[in-house]
Design an enzyme around this catalytic site. Sequence first.
Site, mmCIF file in Angstrom:
data_model
loop_
_atom_site.group_PDB
_atom_site.id
_atom_site.type_symbol
_atom_site.label_atom_id
_atom_site.label_comp_id
_atom_site.label_asym_id
_atom_site.label_seq_id
_atom_site.Cartn_x
_atom_site.Cartn_y
_atom_site.Cartn_z
ATOM 1 N N ASP A 20 14.803 18.513 67.166
ATOM 2 C CA ASP A 20 16.019 19.088 67.746
ATOM 3 C C ASP A 20 15.940 19.338 69.242
ATOM 4 O O ASP A 20 16.949 19.688 69.865
ATOM 5 C CB ASP A 20 16.382 20.379 67.020
ATOM 6 C CG ASP A 20 16.884 20.109 65.619
ATOM 7 O OD1 ASP A 20 17.553 19.075 65.435
ATOM 8 O OD2 ASP A 20 16.586 20.900 64.714
ATOM 9 N N ASP A 38 21.049 12.765 61.400
ATOM 10 C CA ASP A 38 21.329 13.539 62.618
ATOM 11 C C ASP A 38 20.412 13.135 63.780
ATOM 12 O O ASP A 38 20.751 13.275 64.947
ATOM 13 C CB ASP A 38 21.115 15.046 62.384
ATOM 14 C CG ASP A 38 21.476 15.548 61.007
ATOM 15 O OD1 ASP A 38 21.418 14.758 60.055
ATOM 16 O OD2 ASP A 38 21.784 16.736 60.877
HETATM 17 N N1 GLY Z 1 21.741 18.789 62.702
HETATM 18 C C1 GLY Z 1 22.020 19.786 61.771
HETATM 19 C C2 GLY Z 1 23.412 19.763 61.266
HETATM 20 O O1 GLY Z 1 24.199 18.905 61.570
HETATM 21 O O2 GLY Z 1 23.734 20.644 60.504
#
Ligand code: GLY
Length: 402
Positions: free
Chosen positions: A116, A174
Amino acid sequence: MNGLRVALLFGVCIALLCPMEMRSQDLTHKLAPALSLARDRLRQMVIAYGDSVRYPRSILPNGQWRTVRPTDWTSGFFPGCLWQMAGITRDSFFLRAAERWTNGLESVQTYDGSHDIGFIMVCSFGNAQRVEPCPEYRTVLLQSARTLLTRYNPTVGCIRSWDNRKWEFPVIIDNMMNLELLFWASQHGGTRAMYDAAVSHAERTMKNHIRPDGSTYHVVDYDTLTGRVLAKNTHQGASDSSTWSRGQAWAIYGFTMAYRYSHEGEFLATAVRVADAFLRRLPADHVPYWDFDTPGIPNEPRDASAGAVAASGLLELSSFIEDEVLRRRYGDAAVSILLALAQAPYLQTADGSRGILGHSTGSKPAASEVDTDLIYGDYYFIEAMRRALALEGAANQTESVR
Ligand code: GLY
């Protein structure tokens, strides 16, 4: 020539002579209340959290913002909202606030605990570098990319998403978004290895996350000894075989962004496939449910954040499409989503509301942040408005689609 044909010809002539100007005035007019509300809410948040070292993430049931530490995956979105507003308004209030909240994330540049770091640093320092470039921001972004690269496994050919015991080497859809940090750095003083890792990750994701119908798996787990796929699961979706709406939106945005940096035609083609799958399943009112396949539809919460991410991604996608009809298809779909979000009940117009875009869902299976305001919904909503206005030629000249 009969009256109908004259009227049709006149209509076509008008559309050819001034479609851009008419559309841009219309869109500016329609988005003005949402932009004005976003500006006011962001101003209130800066004033309310002036001394905080924690970052707004989501609206709690008591109507207050839940705040998080800098290493939370969402910390970059509030500074990112402020930079977007600073770019749109050139208001020194937002410029100074954006700097202050961005600088509070400087220590994250060496945080290697998850993928992240890409979300966090691109939205904060990346927007800072876009709006007010300076060598210090660039240095932080380059170090952040070096940190992200430590999570790359050459046998798997991907960046590892999470460190947890449930999977051996989980990669979530993601993670396409985090590649922007590597792509950007590789073109601004970073290394070839950053670029190669980002391309490899996107290629592996294209092969293993995308189903034949263009929908996506959420989590793909890899064997680190052989690089082969061990399992295809979900974490935030309704089931392993369902399509989690925000995951599908990350795929649209992520493959479009990968094409922006690499000019690899297969990434653009993949963005089109996943966009088509998203649009085929979008409800008639243009706002996705939290999962496209959850059995309880229509009695299920929406995820406006998925709509906002998709709208922003579709706008950039449309800018890359040469065919006029297709370009309009993606651009018009994005504007339809955006206009649905820019009014009640999604736009948080009620007195006392603290957020901007409501009715988003973080994780329904975990009963976490369901049907509420999420800071990343706000971020991509503002970005989509900025992109839509830039594409219609209605933004100020410092603003661009990217
Ligand atoms: N990247 C985490 C979400 O989209 O919840």
